[in-house]
Design an enzyme around this catalytic site. Sequence first.
Site, PDB file in Angstrom:
ATOM      1  N   ASP A  20      -2.980  -6.016  -7.800  1.00 26.44           N
ATOM      2  CA  ASP A  20      -3.200  -6.120  -6.354  1.00 26.44           C
ATOM      3  C   ASP A  20      -1.972  -6.696  -5.642  1.00 26.44           C
ATOM      4  O   ASP A  20      -1.291  -7.569  -6.185  1.00 26.44           O
ATOM      5  CB  ASP A  20      -4.421  -7.010  -6.102  1.00 26.44           C
ATOM      6  N   GLY A  21      -1.722  -6.210  -4.432  1.00 25.83           N
ATOM      7  CA  GLY A  21      -0.674  -6.808  -3.598  1.00 25.83           C
ATOM      8  C   GLY A  21       0.486  -5.884  -3.258  1.00 25.83           C
ATOM      9  O   GLY A  21       1.442  -6.309  -2.604  1.00 25.83           O
ATOM     10  N   ASN A  22       0.387  -4.620  -3.657  1.00 23.83           N
ATOM     11  CA  ASN A  22       1.481  -3.675  -3.359  1.00 23.83           C
ATOM     12  C   ASN A  22       1.704  -3.515  -1.857  1.00 23.83           C
ATOM     13  O   ASN A  22       2.833  -3.514  -1.374  1.00 23.83           O
ATOM     14  CB  ASN A  22       1.168  -2.284  -3.925  1.00 23.83           C
ATOM     15  N   ARG A  33       3.676   1.251   2.978  1.00 23.76           N
ATOM     16  CA  ARG A  33       2.883   0.766   1.837  1.00 23.76           C
ATOM     17  C   ARG A  33       3.214   1.510   0.541  1.00 23.76           C
ATOM     18  O   ARG A  33       3.178   0.936  -0.542  1.00 23.76           O
ATOM     19  CB  ARG A  33       1.391   0.918   2.155  1.00 23.76           C
ATOM     20  N   HIS A  37       3.657   0.643  -3.618  1.00 22.10           N
ATOM     21  CA  HIS A  37       3.048   1.280  -4.797  1.00 22.10           C
ATOM     22  C   HIS A  37       4.131   1.750  -5.780  1.00 22.10           C
ATOM     23  O   HIS A  37       3.966   1.640  -6.996  1.00 22.10           O
ATOM     24  CB  HIS A  37       2.154   2.446  -4.379  1.00 22.10           C
ATOM     25  N   ARG A  71      -9.230   4.492   1.843  1.00 19.04           N
ATOM     26  CA  ARG A  71      -7.908   4.229   2.445  1.00 19.04           C
ATOM     27  C   ARG A  71      -7.443   5.439   3.267  1.00 19.04           C
ATOM     28  O   ARG A  71      -7.970   6.541   3.093  1.00 19.04           O
ATOM     29  CB  ARG A  71      -6.888   3.971   1.331  1.00 19.04           C
ATOM     30  N   LEU A 131       0.227   0.685 -28.854  1.00 19.47           N
ATOM     31  CA  LEU A 131      -0.549   0.202 -27.702  1.00 19.47           C
ATOM     32  C   LEU A 131      -1.459   1.301 -27.135  1.00 19.47           C
ATOM     33  O   LEU A 131      -1.010   2.433 -26.944  1.00 19.47           O
ATOM     34  CB  LEU A 131       0.435  -0.242 -26.605  1.00 19.47           C
ATOM     35  N   ARG A 194     -11.667 -12.260  -7.298  1.00 24.54           N
ATOM     36  CA  ARG A 194     -12.907 -11.513  -7.568  1.00 24.54           C
ATOM     37  C   ARG A 194     -12.588 -10.381  -8.549  1.00 24.54           C
ATOM     38  O   ARG A 194     -11.427 -10.040  -8.746  1.00 24.54           O
ATOM     39  CB  ARG A 194     -13.525 -10.981  -6.279  1.00 24.54           C
ATOM     40  N   GLU A 207     -11.376 -14.161 -20.670  1.00 23.81           N
ATOM     41  CA  GLU A 207     -10.827 -15.263 -19.888  1.00 23.81           C
ATOM     42  C   GLU A 207     -10.275 -14.669 -18.594  1.00 23.81           C
ATOM     43  O   GLU A 207      -9.628 -13.607 -18.610  1.00 23.81           O
ATOM     44  CB  GLU A 207      -9.701 -15.960 -20.663  1.00 23.81           C
TER      45      GLU A 207
HETATM   46  C1  FPP Z   1      -3.414  -2.478  -5.014  1.00 21.77           C
HETATM   47  O1  FPP Z   1      -2.529  -2.912  -4.017  1.00 21.77           O
HETATM   48  C2  FPP Z   1      -2.873  -1.301  -5.667  1.00 21.77           C
HETATM   49  C3  FPP Z   1      -3.445  -0.062  -5.682  1.00 21.77           C
HETATM   50  C4  FPP Z   1      -4.726   0.255  -5.078  1.00 21.77           C
HETATM   51  C5  FPP Z   1      -2.786   1.082  -6.303  1.00 21.77           C
HETATM   52  C6  FPP Z   1      -2.066   0.724  -7.559  1.00 21.77           C
HETATM   53  C7  FPP Z   1      -1.423   1.926  -8.034  1.00 21.77           C
HETATM   54  C8  FPP Z   1      -0.263   1.925  -8.684  1.00 21.77           C
HETATM   55  C9  FPP Z   1       0.532   0.718  -8.998  1.00 21.77           C
HETATM   56  C10 FPP Z   1       0.268   3.230  -9.086  1.00 21.77           C
HETATM   57  C11 FPP Z   1      -0.369   3.784 -10.360  1.00 21.77           C
HETATM   58  C12 FPP Z   1       0.174   3.187 -11.587  1.00 21.77           C
HETATM   59  C13 FPP Z   1       0.390   3.875 -12.714  1.00 21.77           C
HETATM   60  C14 FPP Z   1       0.903   3.149 -13.904  1.00 21.77           C
HETATM   61  C15 FPP Z   1       0.150   5.311 -12.826  1.00 21.77           C
HETATM   62  P1  FPP Z   1      -3.004  -2.868  -2.505  1.00 21.77           P
HETATM   63  O2  FPP Z   1      -2.485  -1.618  -1.899  1.00 21.77           O
HETATM   64  O3  FPP Z   1      -4.480  -3.055  -2.438  1.00 21.77           O
HETATM   65  O4  FPP Z   1      -2.228  -4.107  -1.935  1.00 21.77           O
HETATM   66  P2  FPP Z   1      -2.675  -5.025  -0.714  1.00 21.77           P
HETATM   67  O5  FPP Z   1      -3.920  -5.754  -1.150  1.00 21.77           O
HETATM   68  O6  FPP Z   1      -1.506  -5.934  -0.561  1.00 21.77           O
HETATM   69  O7  FPP Z   1      -2.881  -4.121   0.461  1.00 21.77           O
END
Ligand code: FPP
Length: 250
Positions: A20-22, A33, A37, A71, A131, A194, A207
């Site tokens: 989370d946090g991208n 945004r 990602h 989204r 893995l 959460r 954990e």
């Molecule tokens: C949450 O950040 C991130 C996502 C919903 C998407 C994550 C997807 C990737 C990292 C790409 C897929 C990865 C692979 C390995 C194929 P958010 O957008 O909810 O961030 P925010 O809470 O700051 O808005």
Amino acid sequence: MSNDVELINSNPQHIAIIMDGNGRWAQKRHLPRIIGHNEGVKSAHKMIQYCTEKKILALTLFAFSSENWRRPKEEVSMIMSLFISTLEKELEKWHQQGIRFLCIGDKTAFSEKLQQVIAHSEKKTQYNQGLTLTIAANYGGRWDMKQAFQAMSKQILTGELNPDSLTETDIDKYLTTAKLPTLDLFIRTGGEQRVSNFLLWQLAYAELYFTSVLWPDFNQAKLEEAIICFRGRQRRFGHTEAQILNNQSQ
Ligand code: FPP
């Protein structure tokens, strides 16, 4: 005493992460945004390499929840494209490294192209012994349980399954995580505390580790911090502390 107790202070065998946090990472830099990602994928690569080097058995990454369809269309479509391009670009390297790729979630909602790329990636790496990298996409913990209950109900109706002799271990086999070891460590980046409908059944004895670090800033050193924290936890699995300490001193 069960063998589970011997897991104290060893490395986790199965780590699951809510990345989370991208979006916030990008917004802080006044960037779109999707750039967040993109950076998030780079963090995912770092985790995959770390887990491969440390011989961790399984890494499960939550890439897209059942709720993420809400989204903006453009963001959803870009995440899907990123998923396809990442698989196409990385598959050969993962295969060489002995990584077994799996994707869990309701894949029927994906484009034909994405479904094909996922199926090809799973097939190509199915016998690899390193893995197990699982991407949870269009995944929800309740959905996972629902599909397991549906499969079990059908077998009960045909007489293949006896509901009276059903065990918790049997239920494990119907979940999409059936091929994975028990979940030891759950990590969520980005500051929220959460589980957001991630691996609900599987989290029973995991954990939990929450960090405010945004996913694109999460690197090997941060993962190591989480693992060190995990190793310092006392996993009691229902036993008392005295039982655990007594067992360790034997
Ligand atoms: C949450 O950040 C991130 C996502 C919903 C998407 C994550 C997807 C990737 C990292 C790409 C897929 C990865 C692979 C390995 C194929 P958010 O957008 O909810 O961030 P925010 O809470 O700051 O808005």
